[in-house]
Design a protein around this motif. Structure first.
Motif, mmCIF file in Angstrom:
data_model
loop_
_atom_site.group_PDB
_atom_site.id
_atom_site.type_symbol
_atom_site.label_atom_id
_atom_site.label_comp_id
_atom_site.label_asym_id
_atom_site.label_seq_id
_atom_site.Cartn_x
_atom_site.Cartn_y
_atom_site.Cartn_z
ATOM 1 N N GLY A 184 0.810 -1.202 0.000
ATOM 2 C CA GLY A 184 0.000 0.000 0.000
ATOM 3 C C GLY A 184 0.847 1.257 0.000
ATOM 4 N N THR A 185 0.202 2.382 0.249
ATOM 5 C CA THR A 185 0.878 3.684 0.227
ATOM 6 C C THR A 185 0.677 4.406 1.554
ATOM 7 N N VAL A 186 1.787 4.861 2.126
ATOM 8 C CA VAL A 186 1.766 5.672 3.345
ATOM 9 C C VAL A 186 1.959 7.127 2.940
ATOM 10 N N VAL A 187 1.062 7.992 3.364
ATOM 11 C CA VAL A 187 1.127 9.412 3.020
ATOM 12 C C VAL A 187 1.387 10.211 4.278
ATOM 13 N N GLU A 188 2.539 10.842 4.344
ATOM 14 C CA GLU A 188 2.908 11.667 5.496
ATOM 15 C C GLU A 188 2.497 13.119 5.207
ATOM 16 N N LEU A 245 -11.716 20.719 6.560
ATOM 17 C CA LEU A 245 -11.744 20.673 5.100
ATOM 18 C C LEU A 245 -10.783 19.611 4.575
ATOM 19 N N VAL A 246 -9.592 19.532 5.160
ATOM 20 C CA VAL A 246 -8.623 18.521 4.739
ATOM 21 C C VAL A 246 -9.177 17.122 4.978
ATOM 22 N N VAL A 247 -9.740 16.900 6.155
ATOM 23 C CA VAL A 247 -10.305 15.586 6.479
ATOM 24 C C VAL A 247 -11.425 15.233 5.516
ATOM 25 N N LYS A 248 -12.304 16.173 5.235
ATOM 26 C CA LYS A 248 -13.432 15.940 4.338
ATOM 27 C C LYS A 248 -12.952 15.593 2.933
ATOM 28 N N ARG A 249 -11.949 16.303 2.451
ATOM 29 C CA ARG A 249 -11.413 16.017 1.117
ATOM 30 C C ARG A 249 -10.802 14.625 1.039
ATOM 31 N N LEU A 250 -10.074 14.248 2.086
ATOM 32 C CA LEU A 250 -9.468 12.918 2.101
ATOM 33 C C LEU A 250 -10.547 11.840 2.061
ATOM 34 N N ALA A 251 -11.595 12.025 2.843
ATOM 35 C CA ALA A 251 -12.665 11.036 2.890
ATOM 36 C C ALA A 251 -13.375 10.916 1.546
ATOM 37 N N VAL A 264 -1.216 11.554 -5.145
ATOM 38 C CA VAL A 264 -1.397 10.368 -4.303
ATOM 39 C C VAL A 264 -2.275 9.341 -5.010
ATOM 40 N N ALA A 265 -3.312 9.827 -5.693
ATOM 41 C CA ALA A 265 -4.251 8.919 -6.365
ATOM 42 C C ALA A 265 -3.576 8.095 -7.452
ATOM 43 N N LYS A 266 -2.425 8.531 -7.939
ATOM 44 C CA LYS A 266 -1.692 7.776 -8.958
ATOM 45 C C LYS A 266 -0.957 6.579 -8.365
ATOM 46 N N LEU A 267 -0.827 6.559 -7.052
ATOM 47 C CA LEU A 267 -0.095 5.496 -6.366
ATOM 48 C C LEU A 267 -1.052 4.390 -5.944
ATOM 49 N N PRO A 268 -0.545 3.184 -5.738
ATOM 50 C CA PRO A 268 -1.427 2.058 -5.409
ATOM 51 C C PRO A 268 -1.983 2.133 -3.995
ATOM 52 N N GLY A 269 -3.242 1.777 -3.840
ATOM 53 C CA GLY A 269 -3.835 1.664 -2.522
ATOM 54 C C GLY A 269 -3.600 0.279 -1.960
ATOM 55 N N PRO A 270 -4.098 0.037 -0.764
ATOM 56 C CA PRO A 270 -4.813 0.958 0.128
ATOM 57 C C PRO A 270 -3.894 2.079 0.631
ATOM 58 N N TYR A 271 -4.515 3.104 1.214
ATOM 59 C CA TYR A 271 -3.774 4.280 1.650
ATOM 60 C C TYR A 271 -3.857 4.447 3.168
ATOM 61 N N CYS A 272 -2.764 4.919 3.726
ATOM 62 C CA CYS A 272 -2.710 5.284 5.142
ATOM 63 C C CYS A 272 -2.187 6.710 5.225
ATOM 64 N N PHE A 273 -3.052 7.640 5.608
ATOM 65 C CA PHE A 273 -2.667 9.041 5.759
ATOM 66 C C PHE A 273 -2.259 9.279 7.211
ATOM 67 N N VAL A 274 -1.130 9.938 7.388
ATOM 68 C CA VAL A 274 -0.577 10.158 8.721
ATOM 69 C C VAL A 274 -0.460 11.658 8.983
ATOM 70 N N ALA A 326 6.307 -1.055 0.033
ATOM 71 C CA ALA A 326 5.281 -0.012 0.065
ATOM 72 C C ALA A 326 5.747 1.237 -0.679
ATOM 73 N N ARG A 327 4.780 2.099 -0.994
ATOM 74 C CA ARG A 327 5.072 3.415 -1.549
ATOM 75 C C ARG A 327 4.899 4.449 -0.440
ATOM 76 N N TRP A 328 5.705 5.498 -0.497
ATOM 77 C CA TRP A 328 5.644 6.558 0.502
ATOM 78 C C TRP A 328 5.513 7.891 -0.222
ATOM 79 N N PHE A 329 4.586 8.720 0.260
ATOM 80 C CA PHE A 329 4.382 10.049 -0.299
ATOM 81 C C PHE A 329 4.467 11.039 0.856
ATOM 82 N N GLU A 330 5.379 12.008 0.744
ATOM 83 C CA GLU A 330 5.635 12.952 1.833
ATOM 84 C C GLU A 330 5.369 14.376 1.335
#
Length: 276
Positions: free
Chosen positions: A80-84, A166-172, A141-151, A101-105
């Protein structure tokens, strides 16, 4: 070799607190975590770290806790992908990467410019300069493989409530089914900041702002709480590595008093689903 100047905005400057904490913990023997890279970075920065003394080491409990949650995600989703969000000078990739895993910071441009002095992109790691409030990084981020874990480790709590929500709503909306790991500061925790040895030496513009007293209410944004824990609930695998004083306090102090002293600060895991 000349040291690297630190030129950060007030809120961004707080990223140096957990960096120092990890360096100090490592130099003290690294029971909670070992982070030689943090030691290296601190030694190369031109900054007055002395103003915080050893208080920054307390941030290592939070970091280790988040590490544990990310490790659980990777165990279940190794590719999956971890997003920091607000990566700062974090070294979670160095500490936890499983080789698959993939990591996006993502972080603000000034923070990311400093980060790039010490870290590089690679085949599975992407660093991106943007505000959490921007939307372009979500496309990346959407170009990377899921599942996703946002930190969000001590990041969204620095925003105003409307911005953080707003950030939480957009992520959801964009990543239904993803995990969101995030700390929460009730109004009591916000009010305790003048007593903090870390925050009282910082400009007030860099203090926490988002007060959230009802974690369950975030379901209206699409963030459904699966787990929430106060400092009193430090996981069993972490407790043996705490300082003697902290272990003693957790043994003899009642929960109500511990939670009062921490202002009710919590670390939460959410399941994201588009709000209906």
């Amino acid at each position: 070799m000349p040291k690297t100047k630190v030129d950060l905005g007030p809120v961004q400057e707080t990223l140096l607190i957990p960096l120092l904490g990890r360096a100090q913990e490592t130099e003290a023997g690294g029971r909670l975590l070992s982070d030689p890279k943090a030691v290296e970075i601190v030694q190369q920065l031109d900054y007055d770290f002395a103003k915080w003394g050893t208080a920054a080491r307390g941030a290592c409990i939070r970091t280790r806790w988040f590490d544990s949650l990310v490790t659980s995600f990777l165990a279940a989703h190794p590719t999956g992908t971890v997003v920091e969000i607000g990566a700062g000078l974090n070294t979670r990739y160095e500490r936890l990467d499983n080789g698959r895993a993939r990591w996006f910071e993502v972080d603000l441009p000034d923070s990311m410019a400093l980060r790039r002095r010490f870290f590089d992109d690679d085949a599975r790691r992407t660093m991106y300069a943007a505000s959490a409030l921007d939307i372009e990084w979500l496309d990346e981020v959407a170009k990377l493989p899921g599942p996703y874990c946002f930190v969000s480790e001590a990041v969204l709590i620095y925003l105003d409530a409307a911005e953080a929500e707003l950030v939480v709503k957009r992520l959801a909306e964009r990543f239904p089914g993803a995990q969101l790991l995030m700390d929460i500061t009730p109004a009591r925790a916000i009010a305790l900041q003048p007593k903090s040895a870390l925050m009282r030496v910082m400009d007030r513009s860099s203090w926490f702002r988002w007060a959230c007293d009802d974690v369950g209410a975030l379901a209206r944004l699409g963030a459904h709480v699966e787990r929430q824990a106060s400092v009193f609930d430090v996981p069993p695998d972490i407790r043996p590595d705490l300082s003697w004083g902290m272990r003693f306090a957790l043994t003899v102090m009642p929960r109500w008093l511990f939670d009062k002293m921490s202002g009710g600060y919590r670390i939460c895991r959410f399941r994201l689903e588009a709000a209906t």
